[in-house]
Enzyme design. Sequence first.
Site, PDB file in Angstrom:
ATOM      1  N   GLY A  50      25.812 -15.700   7.024  1.00  0.00           N
ATOM      2  CA  GLY A  50      24.932 -16.815   7.344  1.00  0.00           C
ATOM      3  C   GLY A  50      25.211 -17.367   8.732  1.00  0.00           C
ATOM      4  N   THR A  51      26.476 -17.403   9.097  1.00  0.00           N
ATOM      5  CA  THR A  51      26.852 -17.928  10.405  1.00  0.00           C
ATOM      6  C   THR A  51      26.233 -17.086  11.519  1.00  0.00           C
ATOM      7  OG1 THR A  51      28.935 -18.738   9.486  1.00  0.00           O
ATOM      8  CG2 THR A  51      28.827 -18.497  11.877  1.00  0.00           C
TER       9      THR A  51
ATOM     10  N   ASN B  55      24.724 -28.399   1.897  1.00  0.00           N
ATOM     11  CA  ASN B  55      25.751 -27.769   1.081  1.00  0.00           C
ATOM     12  C   ASN B  55      26.665 -28.766   0.376  1.00  0.00           C
ATOM     13  OD1 ASN B  55      26.191 -27.774   4.084  1.00  0.00           O
ATOM     14  ND2 ASN B  55      28.317 -27.552   3.434  1.00  0.00           N
TER      15      ASN B  55
ATOM     16  N   HIS C 184      27.036 -13.956  -0.006  1.00  0.00           N
ATOM     17  CA  HIS C 184      28.090 -14.397  -0.933  1.00  0.00           C
ATOM     18  C   HIS C 184      27.790 -15.742  -1.582  1.00  0.00           C
ATOM     19  CE1 HIS C 184      30.477 -17.422   1.459  1.00  0.00           C
ATOM     20  NE2 HIS C 184      29.877 -16.829   2.474  1.00  0.00           N
TER      21      HIS C 184
ATOM     22  N   THR D 213      26.329  -0.296  12.993  1.00  0.00           N
ATOM     23  CA  THR D 213      26.074   0.461  11.765  1.00  0.00           C
ATOM     24  C   THR D 213      25.997  -0.490  10.579  1.00  0.00           C
ATOM     25  OG1 THR D 213      27.163   2.379  12.700  1.00  0.00           O
ATOM     26  CG2 THR D 213      26.919   2.339  10.300  1.00  0.00           C
TER      27      THR D 213
ATOM     28  N   CYS E  46      38.187 -31.641   5.536  1.00  0.00           N
ATOM     29  CA  CYS E  46      39.600 -31.456   5.187  1.00  0.00           C
ATOM     30  C   CYS E  46      40.300 -30.458   6.101  1.00  0.00           C
ATOM     31  CB  CYS E  46      39.831 -31.120   3.716  1.00  0.00           C
ATOM     32  SG  CYS E  46      39.315 -29.520   3.132  1.00  0.00           S
TER      33      CYS E  46
HETATM   34  C1  LIG Z   1      28.184 -21.154   3.508  1.00  0.00           C
HETATM   35  C2  LIG Z   1      27.170 -21.685   4.426  1.00  0.00           C
HETATM   36  C3  LIG Z   1      26.968 -21.117   5.695  1.00  0.00           C
HETATM   37  C4  LIG Z   1      27.828 -20.001   6.225  1.00  0.00           C
HETATM   38  O1  LIG Z   1      27.541 -18.764   5.621  1.00  0.00           O
HETATM   39  P1  LIG Z   1      28.569 -17.551   5.825  1.00  0.00           P
HETATM   40  O2  LIG Z   1      27.874 -16.378   5.236  1.00  0.00           O
HETATM   41  O3  LIG Z   1      29.805 -17.924   5.086  1.00  0.00           O
HETATM   42  O4  LIG Z   1      28.797 -17.411   7.290  1.00  0.00           O
HETATM   43  C5  LIG Z   1      25.977 -21.638   6.486  1.00  0.00           C
HETATM   44  N1  LIG Z   1      25.214 -22.669   6.077  1.00  0.00           N
HETATM   45  C6  LIG Z   1      25.367 -23.235   4.870  1.00  0.00           C
HETATM   46  C7  LIG Z   1      24.459 -24.347   4.464  1.00  0.00           C
HETATM   47  C8  LIG Z   1      26.352 -22.765   4.005  1.00  0.00           C
HETATM   48  O5  LIG Z   1      26.507 -23.358   2.820  1.00  0.00           O
END
Ligand SMILES: *Cc1c(COP(=O)(O)O)cnc(C)c1O
Length: 405
Positions: free
Chosen positions: A72-73, A152, A202, A238, A326
């Site tokens: 996601g990052t 989140n 994930h 890849t 944290c």
């Molecule tokens: C977990 C999360 C991410 C990061 O995703 P990764 O796959 O761990 O890099 C980005 N945005 C939100 C809202 C998330 O909860």
Amino acid sequence: MADIYLDNNATTRVDEAVVAAMLPFFTEQYGNPSSMHGFGDKVGRALRQARVQVQTLLGAAHDSEIVFTSCGTESNSTAILSALQAYPERREIITTTVEHPAVLTLCQHLEQSEGYTVHYLKVDKQGRLDLDAYRAALSPRVAVVSVMWANNETGTLFPVREMAELARSAGVLFHTDAVQAAGKIPLDLKSTAIDMLSLSGHKLHAAKGVGVLYLRRGVRYRPLLRGGHQERGRRAGTENTAGIVGLGVAAELVQQHMEYANTVVCRLRDRLEQGIIAQVPNCFVTGDPHNRLPNTANIAFEYIEGEAILLLLNKAGIAASSGSACTSGSLEPSHVMRAMDIPYTAAHGTVRFSFSRYNTADEVARVVEAVPPIVAQLRKLSPYWDGNSNGPVRDPQQAFAPSYA
Ligand SMILES: *Cc1c(COP(=O)(O)O)cnc(C)c1O
């Protein structure tokens, strides 16, 4: 007794069916999908299927709008940096004060080191955005808007459909971090004006190390990783074939379970909240109670530390999260709680319980039983809690103020 996992917004268990689908891609089906032989071909077909499975989950118009990434990052960074490169004359970005660090840290860097102007939209006490401030910030100087679909920490949903329409009217690209929303609520991208979207494997029962960037057809784009022609030249490197195939299966499974997540799981979440609130004085649910994810409960326990609650919960075999940054030794409450202006007597004591389809009513019953004595025990030690009156000390503002500043 088995441990209870209520930290599904941090990461999720990989579904057995996802693991089973991934395994052959480590052994027999190890070909490189770019290769001109049978080994590669077979894998290429599997990737095409996964792309369609993700397309279906997102309700995207074309499977070619799905680009596989590593997380996601990466998707967030790619979307924002692409827009800045595609519109070099535009030097402004709009985002919110409550984004995930994957967006916030990048925006702060762009602001401090690259000279961009970033508009951080504020939220109210329930975590809701001010759309008037958004309208005012939109202009032809803005390269991209990046606003998360669901938060989140609190699960609060933002009106990204409406915001994307407004961006489109202003001629500005709109990106949404949908990492928490994907698989929990229907997205149906083809009926929206959203240009780019991020998703992470994930967080929806696929493996770590695979993500998606949705790129609407026709959107101006500049890749982050240049190299081979993978992903139509939009993301070189890849492919993580096993991860992608697993994500395809996971996308199909979350869709099948979406109704369950919004009924059974949602009721479990509600039961946990109500069970705790009925027994524990001076605690409340944070975020927008009318507009949030079905799986997230963020509860603020006044006059104690969230980390201390987590430690004792962990001892009792219950995994949750403090929803605070944290970062080692930091006494600051999370940026989300600060943005919502949660009083400091409560912002330090937030605990996030996030559910998945694997959680059960028995588990909720155990947590509802475990939490009240833990809170009572910690409050006994708290200088801000009066054990005799079973309430806060007379002037908690006074008690907290010096160390808080
Ligand atoms: C977990 C999360 C991410 C990061 O995703 P990764 O796959 O761990 O890099 C980005 N945005 C939100 C809202 C998330 O909860």
